[in-house]
Design a protein around this motif. Structure first.
Motif, PDB file in Angstrom:
ATOM      1  N   ARG A 176      53.519  43.160  51.507  1.00  0.00           N
ATOM      2  CA  ARG A 176      52.671  44.359  51.437  1.00  0.00           C
ATOM      3  C   ARG A 176      52.383  44.630  49.960  1.00  0.00           C
ATOM      4  O   ARG A 176      53.309  44.843  49.168  1.00  0.00           O
ATOM      5  CB  ARG A 176      53.356  45.545  52.079  1.00  0.00           C
ATOM      6  N   VAL A 177      51.115  44.620  49.616  1.00  0.00           N
ATOM      7  CA  VAL A 177      50.676  44.844  48.242  1.00  0.00           C
ATOM      8  C   VAL A 177      50.073  46.244  48.161  1.00  0.00           C
ATOM      9  O   VAL A 177      49.091  46.535  48.856  1.00  0.00           O
ATOM     10  CB  VAL A 177      49.642  43.792  47.806  1.00  0.00           C
ATOM     11  N   THR A 178      50.669  47.099  47.310  1.00  0.00           N
ATOM     12  CA  THR A 178      50.173  48.469  47.151  1.00  0.00           C
ATOM     13  C   THR A 178      49.571  48.610  45.749  1.00  0.00           C
ATOM     14  O   THR A 178      50.274  48.402  44.746  1.00  0.00           O
ATOM     15  CB  THR A 178      51.307  49.485  47.330  1.00  0.00           C
ATOM     16  N   ILE A 179      48.283  48.933  45.698  1.00  0.00           N
ATOM     17  CA  ILE A 179      47.560  49.065  44.429  1.00  0.00           C
ATOM     18  C   ILE A 179      47.235  50.547  44.224  1.00  0.00           C
ATOM     19  O   ILE A 179      46.469  51.132  44.983  1.00  0.00           O
ATOM     20  CB  ILE A 179      46.263  48.227  44.442  1.00  0.00           C
ATOM     21  N   THR A 180      47.841  51.129  43.192  1.00  0.00           N
ATOM     22  CA  THR A 180      47.662  52.560  42.918  1.00  0.00           C
ATOM     23  C   THR A 180      46.861  52.737  41.636  1.00  0.00           C
ATOM     24  O   THR A 180      47.175  52.136  40.596  1.00  0.00           O
ATOM     25  CB  THR A 180      49.038  53.246  42.767  1.00  0.00           C
ATOM     26  N   GLU A 181      45.846  53.584  41.687  1.00  0.00           N
ATOM     27  CA  GLU A 181      45.028  53.858  40.502  1.00  0.00           C
ATOM     28  C   GLU A 181      45.775  54.841  39.591  1.00  0.00           C
ATOM     29  O   GLU A 181      46.113  55.952  39.990  1.00  0.00           O
ATOM     30  CB  GLU A 181      43.671  54.440  40.914  1.00  0.00           C
ATOM     31  N   VAL A 182      46.036  54.393  38.348  1.00  0.00           N
ATOM     32  CA  VAL A 182      46.767  55.222  37.384  1.00  0.00           C
ATOM     33  C   VAL A 182      45.820  55.818  36.342  1.00  0.00           C
ATOM     34  O   VAL A 182      45.751  57.040  36.148  1.00  0.00           O
ATOM     35  CB  VAL A 182      47.876  54.407  36.687  1.00  0.00           C
ATOM     36  N   SER A 183      45.098  54.937  35.673  1.00  0.00           N
ATOM     37  CA  SER A 183      44.186  55.416  34.635  1.00  0.00           C
ATOM     38  C   SER A 183      42.762  54.912  34.823  1.00  0.00           C
ATOM     39  O   SER A 183      41.906  55.157  33.976  1.00  0.00           O
ATOM     40  CB  SER A 183      44.693  54.987  33.242  1.00  0.00           C
ATOM     41  N   GLY A 184      42.503  54.226  35.903  1.00  0.00           N
ATOM     42  CA  GLY A 184      41.161  53.720  36.127  1.00  0.00           C
ATOM     43  C   GLY A 184      40.986  53.269  37.564  1.00  0.00           C
ATOM     44  O   GLY A 184      41.958  52.964  38.283  1.00  0.00           O
ATOM     45  N   PRO A 185      39.738  53.229  38.049  1.00  0.00           N
ATOM     46  CA  PRO A 185      39.464  52.805  39.435  1.00  0.00           C
ATOM     47  C   PRO A 185      39.635  51.299  39.597  1.00  0.00           C
ATOM     48  O   PRO A 185      39.538  50.534  38.637  1.00  0.00           O
ATOM     49  CB  PRO A 185      38.015  53.226  39.646  1.00  0.00           C
ATOM     50  N   VAL A 186      39.870  50.897  40.829  1.00  0.00           N
ATOM     51  CA  VAL A 186      40.027  49.471  41.143  1.00  0.00           C
ATOM     52  C   VAL A 186      38.670  48.797  41.047  1.00  0.00           C
ATOM     53  O   VAL A 186      37.675  49.290  41.601  1.00  0.00           O
ATOM     54  CB  VAL A 186      40.635  49.291  42.542  1.00  0.00           C
ATOM     55  N   ASP A 187      38.661  47.685  40.344  1.00  0.00           N
ATOM     56  CA  ASP A 187      37.428  46.911  40.228  1.00  0.00           C
ATOM     57  C   ASP A 187      37.246  46.081  41.500  1.00  0.00           C
ATOM     58  O   ASP A 187      38.171  45.406  41.963  1.00  0.00           O
ATOM     59  CB  ASP A 187      37.489  46.017  38.997  1.00  0.00           C
ATOM     60  N   ILE A 188      36.046  46.131  42.071  1.00  0.00           N
ATOM     61  CA  ILE A 188      35.791  45.440  43.333  1.00  0.00           C
ATOM     62  C   ILE A 188      35.961  43.932  43.202  1.00  0.00           C
ATOM     63  O   ILE A 188      36.421  43.265  44.133  1.00  0.00           O
ATOM     64  CB  ILE A 188      34.382  45.805  43.860  1.00  0.00           C
ATOM     65  N   ASP A 189      35.613  43.382  42.012  1.00  0.00           N
ATOM     66  CA  ASP A 189      35.751  41.947  41.814  1.00  0.00           C
ATOM     67  C   ASP A 189      37.221  41.533  41.785  1.00  0.00           C
ATOM     68  O   ASP A 189      37.588  40.467  42.305  1.00  0.00           O
ATOM     69  CB  ASP A 189      35.058  41.530  40.518  1.00  0.00           C
ATOM     70  N   THR A 190      38.071  42.350  41.196  1.00  0.00           N
ATOM     71  CA  THR A 190      39.506  42.040  41.159  1.00  0.00           C
ATOM     72  C   THR A 190      40.097  42.092  42.567  1.00  0.00           C
ATOM     73  O   THR A 190      40.941  41.254  42.937  1.00  0.00           O
ATOM     74  CB  THR A 190      40.238  43.030  40.242  1.00  0.00           C
ATOM     75  N   LEU A 191      39.667  43.074  43.358  1.00  0.00           N
ATOM     76  CA  LEU A 191      40.150  43.156  44.753  1.00  0.00           C
ATOM     77  C   LEU A 191      39.694  41.937  45.541  1.00  0.00           C
ATOM     78  O   LEU A 191      40.464  41.370  46.341  1.00  0.00           O
ATOM     79  CB  LEU A 191      39.641  44.441  45.394  1.00  0.00           C
ATOM     80  N   LEU A 192      38.455  41.503  45.311  1.00  0.00           N
ATOM     81  CA  LEU A 192      37.950  40.326  46.008  1.00  0.00           C
ATOM     82  C   LEU A 192      38.716  39.079  45.573  1.00  0.00           C
ATOM     83  O   LEU A 192      39.056  38.230  46.423  1.00  0.00           O
ATOM     84  CB  LEU A 192      36.453  40.152  45.726  1.00  0.00           C
ATOM     85  N   ASP A 193      39.030  38.964  44.272  1.00  0.00           N
ATOM     86  CA  ASP A 193      39.824  37.826  43.801  1.00  0.00           C
ATOM     87  C   ASP A 193      41.204  37.809  44.455  1.00  0.00           C
ATOM     88  O   ASP A 193      41.733  36.747  44.800  1.00  0.00           O
ATOM     89  CB  ASP A 193      39.971  37.895  42.273  1.00  0.00           C
ATOM     90  N   THR A 194      41.775  38.994  44.621  1.00  0.00           N
ATOM     91  CA  THR A 194      43.095  39.086  45.262  1.00  0.00           C
ATOM     92  C   THR A 194      43.050  38.559  46.689  1.00  0.00           C
ATOM     93  O   THR A 194      43.925  37.793  47.138  1.00  0.00           O
ATOM     94  CB  THR A 194      43.578  40.552  45.259  1.00  0.00           C
ATOM     95  N   ILE A 195      42.029  38.951  47.431  1.00  0.00           N
ATOM     96  CA  ILE A 195      41.886  38.481  48.816  1.00  0.00           C
ATOM     97  C   ILE A 195      41.716  36.966  48.861  1.00  0.00           C
ATOM     98  O   ILE A 195      42.330  36.273  49.700  1.00  0.00           O
ATOM     99  CB  ILE A 195      40.687  39.190  49.490  1.00  0.00           C
TER     100      ILE A 195
END
Length: 249
Positions: free
Chosen positions: A127-146
């Motif tokens: 289970r990978v939990t990605i929490t925004e601390v100081s900036g929004p999640v970049d859609i390209d990084t999320l796609l790379d993760t998948i």
């Protein structure tokens, strides 16, 4: 001396019977012989009647023909038995082959149903939990993760427990979050993945991999390796509009 001489007592009935048995008269002997002849004839007739004389009047050649006929009948019966046994073996072989083919087809259907996201699944994973601390999640990084998780052998994946990720999944930026297949999801983003836990974790934590990119963009990443994980979100099957099975296959 005469039996009826004066002074001689008359013989009793027992004495007369004993005398008749020990000294039979000629008439008694004749009657006994006749009875013996009649008895012997009766016994001979009974024995003759009890004997099966079905083949008694057959000639030698007739008996040979009968034996040959019986031999031919036996051979035909044995041939029929052998044919039926071969048919049974063929049917059993065909049944086994059909059952094996059905089992293989069912297994393949189950696999495709999992890959297409049509059924809930369970198994080990991360289970990978990605929490925004100081900036929004970049859609390209999320796609790379998948993509990295797929390459590492992910068998099933869902985000935030709502959207099942499949080969056709699309991502799009949205106000306050990211659209995943048309569903707006907001941080924190929780990705549940079924597969070999250590291998899946390595697909995110390798040098300059997705974890590094998230952290550089201002997000915190937590990875939990789980022995059992349930993915319950499913997708509705889509009916193809243009494609159809090849009749030659």
């Amino acid at each position: 001396m005469p039996d009826d001489a004066p002074g001689t007592p008359a013989p009793t009935g027992r004495q007369r019977l004993r005398s008749a048995l020990t000294t039979p008269s000629r008439a008694q002997v004749v009657v006994a012989i006749l009875l013996a002849v009649v008895g012997f004839s009766a016994v001979t007739q009974v024995r003759s009647t009890g004997i099966d004389d079905t083949y008694a009047g057959y000639r030698e050649q007739d008996l040979i023909d009968v034996l040959n006929g019986l031999a031919g009948t036996t051979q035909r019966a044995e041939a029929e038995i052998a044919r039926l046994e071969r048919t049974r073996a063929d049917l059993q072989s065909s049944t086994d082959a059909r059952q094996a083919a059905l089992a293989q087809a069912q297994e393949r259907a189950d696999t495709l149903a999992i890959l297409a996201g049509l059924v809930p699944v369970t198994g080990p994973g991360i289970r990978v939990t990605i929490t925004e601390v100081s900036g929004p999640v970049d859609i390209d990084t999320l796609l790379d993760t998948i993509q990295e998780l797929r390459s590492a052998g992910a068998e099933a994946m869902q985000i935030n427990g709502k959207v099942r990720v499949v080969a056709q999944t699309s991502l799009e930026d949205g106000v306050g979050g990211i659209y995943v297949d048309g569903t707006l999801l907001a941080a924190p983003y929780v990705i549940d993945v079924i597969g070999e836990p250590h291998t899946l974790a390595g697909a995110i934590t390798f040098l300059r991999g997705p974890r590094t990119q998230f952290e550089e963009d201002g997000q915190a990443v937590q990875i939990d390796e789980l022995a059992s994980l349930d993915i319950e979100s499913v997708r509705e099957p889509r009916q193809p509009l243009f494609a159809e099975p090849d009749p030659g296959q």
